[in-house]
Motif scaffolding. Structure first.
Motif, PDB file in Angstrom:
ATOM      1  N   LYS A   4      25.456  49.528  46.375  1.00  0.00           N
ATOM      2  CA  LYS A   4      26.533  49.271  45.422  1.00  0.00           C
ATOM      3  C   LYS A   4      27.852  49.151  46.175  1.00  0.00           C
ATOM      4  O   LYS A   4      28.266  50.062  46.872  1.00  0.00           O
ATOM      5  N   LYS A   5      28.475  48.028  46.026  1.00  0.00           N
ATOM      6  CA  LYS A   5      29.717  47.773  46.741  1.00  0.00           C
ATOM      7  C   LYS A   5      30.884  47.752  45.767  1.00  0.00           C
ATOM      8  O   LYS A   5      30.703  47.534  44.562  1.00  0.00           O
ATOM      9  N   THR A   6      32.043  47.929  46.314  1.00  0.00           N
ATOM     10  CA  THR A   6      33.264  47.776  45.535  1.00  0.00           C
ATOM     11  C   THR A   6      34.121  46.694  46.187  1.00  0.00           C
ATOM     12  O   THR A   6      34.451  46.789  47.369  1.00  0.00           O
ATOM     13  N   LEU A   7      34.423  45.682  45.415  1.00  0.00           N
ATOM     14  CA  LEU A   7      35.241  44.573  45.905  1.00  0.00           C
ATOM     15  C   LEU A   7      36.505  44.457  45.063  1.00  0.00           C
ATOM     16  O   LEU A   7      36.454  44.619  43.839  1.00  0.00           O
ATOM     17  N   THR A   8      37.592  44.170  45.729  1.00  0.00           N
ATOM     18  CA  THR A   8      38.877  43.992  45.044  1.00  0.00           C
ATOM     19  C   THR A   8      39.377  42.559  45.245  1.00  0.00           C
ATOM     20  O   THR A   8      39.294  42.015  46.344  1.00  0.00           O
ATOM     21  N   PHE A   9      39.864  41.994  44.172  1.00  0.00           N
ATOM     22  CA  PHE A   9      40.413  40.636  44.208  1.00  0.00           C
ATOM     23  C   PHE A   9      41.830  40.670  43.655  1.00  0.00           C
ATOM     24  O   PHE A   9      42.097  41.370  42.680  1.00  0.00           O
ATOM     25  N   SER A  10      42.708  39.895  44.257  1.00  0.00           N
ATOM     26  CA  SER A  10      44.032  39.704  43.684  1.00  0.00           C
ATOM     27  C   SER A  10      44.212  38.220  43.407  1.00  0.00           C
ATOM     28  O   SER A  10      43.963  37.385  44.287  1.00  0.00           O
ATOM     29  N   ILE A  11      44.608  37.905  42.188  1.00  0.00           N
ATOM     30  CA  ILE A  11      44.787  36.502  41.812  1.00  0.00           C
ATOM     31  C   ILE A  11      46.184  36.309  41.241  1.00  0.00           C
ATOM     32  O   ILE A  11      46.785  37.250  40.713  1.00  0.00           O
ATOM     33  N   MET A  12      46.672  35.085  41.341  1.00  0.00           N
ATOM     34  CA  MET A  12      48.066  34.847  40.965  1.00  0.00           C
ATOM     35  C   MET A  12      48.269  33.633  40.075  1.00  0.00           C
ATOM     36  O   MET A  12      49.344  33.464  39.513  1.00  0.00           O
ATOM     37  N   ASP A  13      47.285  32.761  39.973  1.00  0.00           N
ATOM     38  CA  ASP A  13      47.466  31.530  39.196  1.00  0.00           C
ATOM     39  C   ASP A  13      47.287  31.796  37.702  1.00  0.00           C
ATOM     40  O   ASP A  13      46.394  32.536  37.286  1.00  0.00           O
ATOM     41  N   GLY A  14      48.136  31.142  36.906  1.00  0.00           N
ATOM     42  CA  GLY A  14      48.041  31.261  35.459  1.00  0.00           C
ATOM     43  C   GLY A  14      46.885  30.438  34.910  1.00  0.00           C
ATOM     44  O   GLY A  14      46.273  29.650  35.627  1.00  0.00           O
ATOM     45  N   PRO A  15      46.603  30.621  33.617  1.00  0.00           N
ATOM     46  CA  PRO A  15      45.507  29.878  33.003  1.00  0.00           C
ATOM     47  C   PRO A  15      45.739  28.369  33.022  1.00  0.00           C
ATOM     48  O   PRO A  15      46.877  27.914  32.942  1.00  0.00           O
TER      49      PRO A  15
END
Lengths: 137, 108
Positions: A4-15
Motif C-alpha cells: 500500500k503506497k501513499t502518493l501525493t499530487f498537486s494540480i493547478m489547472d482549472g476545469p
C-alpha cells in the motif's frame, strides 16, 4: 497491506482548460484501483474542480436539453475518484488551497474535499512515497 | 545512480522549452542515471511517422527509456506499430509504478 503506497499530487489547472487535468485524473484512477492512499492538493484554478454548484446545461447547437447533453462535470469526476479509492481499500484526501478558494469564491466543495494551506502539501510530501507537482504552463 | 521519471505533455513544435526538457533527459542519462521519459498528450506527436524528431533522437541515443502513452497515441491516430525505433507504447500504469517505486518525478 505491504504494497500500500501513499502518493501525493498537486494540480493547478482549472476545469475545462487543460488535458493535464484529465491525465492526472487517469493517474489517480489507476492508483485508486490499486488501493493506494492518495492526496490531492488543489492550487490556483484547480480549486474549482470540486465546486459543488457546477450544473449541467442544455446545448442548443446539438439540439439537446440538459439531460440529453449530459455534460460531464469535474465535480462528479472528483466524487467518483473518491469513491473508487474507498471501494478498493484506499482513500483519496482532497485539500483546496484556502487563499485560492477565497480569491475565486469557490467555497462550496463536494463532500470529501476540504480547505487547507500549502503547509498541508508540505506535510503530505514528507509523509508520502512520492509527490508529483503538475504546474500550469 | 538515481532513477528519474520525466513526464512531457507538450510537443516540440509548440514551444522550444520542450527541447530544453529533452536536453535535461539526455544529460541525466549521460551522467549515468536511469531515466524514463514518458510522453503524454501532445507530447506523443513527435512519434508520428514522418515527423521530425528534433532533439528526441538524441534522447533516445543517450539511453533514456522513451515511452508514449497508449491512450494519447490512440487519441491522435498514431499507430503503435509505426513508432520510431527507441520509442515504445506504454500504458499509464507505468507512471504509477514508477511513482510508487519512489523515482524522482518531474512533470516537465
Amino acid at each position: 497491506m505491504k504494497d500500500k503506497k501513499t502518493l501525493t499530487f498537486s494540480i493547478m489547472d482549472g476545469p475545462y482548460e487543460q488535458a493535464r487535468t484529465v491525465t492526472v485524473f487517469r493517474l489517480l484512477d489507476n492508483a485508486a484501483r490499486r488501493g493506494y492512499n492518495l492526496n490531492v492538493f488543489a492550487y490556483e484554478g484547480a480549486v474549482n474542480l470540486p465546486f459543488s454548484k457546477q450544473s449541467k446545461h442544455p446545448n442548443a447547437v446539438h439540439g439537446h436539453d440538459a439531460a440529453e447533453e449530459d455534460h460531464p462535470l469535474p465535480k462528479d469526476w472528483v466524487a467518483s475518484l473518491i469513491q473508487t479509492a474507498k471501494k478498493h481499500g484506499g482513500a483519496l484526501d482532497w485539500i483546496n488551497c484556502g487563499l485560492c478558494v477565497d480569491e475565486r469564491g469557490a467555497h462550496e466543495a463536494i463532500d470529501g474535499c476540504r480547505r487547507g494551506t500549502p503547509g498541508d502539501l508540505w506535510n503530505w510530501a514528507q509523509q508520502s512515497d512520492n509527490t508529483l507537482i503538475v504546474g500550469t504552463r | 545512480m538515481e532513477k528519474y521519471l520525466l513526464i512531457e505533455s507538450r510537443d516540440p513544435y509548440e514551444t522550444r522549452e520542450v527541447e530544453n526538457n529533452y536536453a535535461l533527459a539526455s544529460s541525466l542519462a549521460t551522467a549515468g542515471n536511469d531515466v524514463t521519459l514518458f510522453l503524454v498528450q501532445n507530447g506523443v506527436l513527435p512519434a508520428r511517422k514522418g515527423a521530425k524528431l528534433n532533439g528526441l533522437q538524441e534522447v533516445i541515443n543517450s539511453g533514456v527509456h522513451v515511452l508514449g502513452d497508449e491512450f494519447s497515441l490512440r487519441e491522435r491516430g498514431i499507430a503503435m506499430d509505426t513508432l520510431p525505433k527507441g520509442i515504445r507504447a506504454a500504458p499509464i500504469d507505468v507512471v504509477v509504478d514508477q511513482l510508487a517505486e519512489g523515482r524522482k518525478a518531474i512533470w516537465l
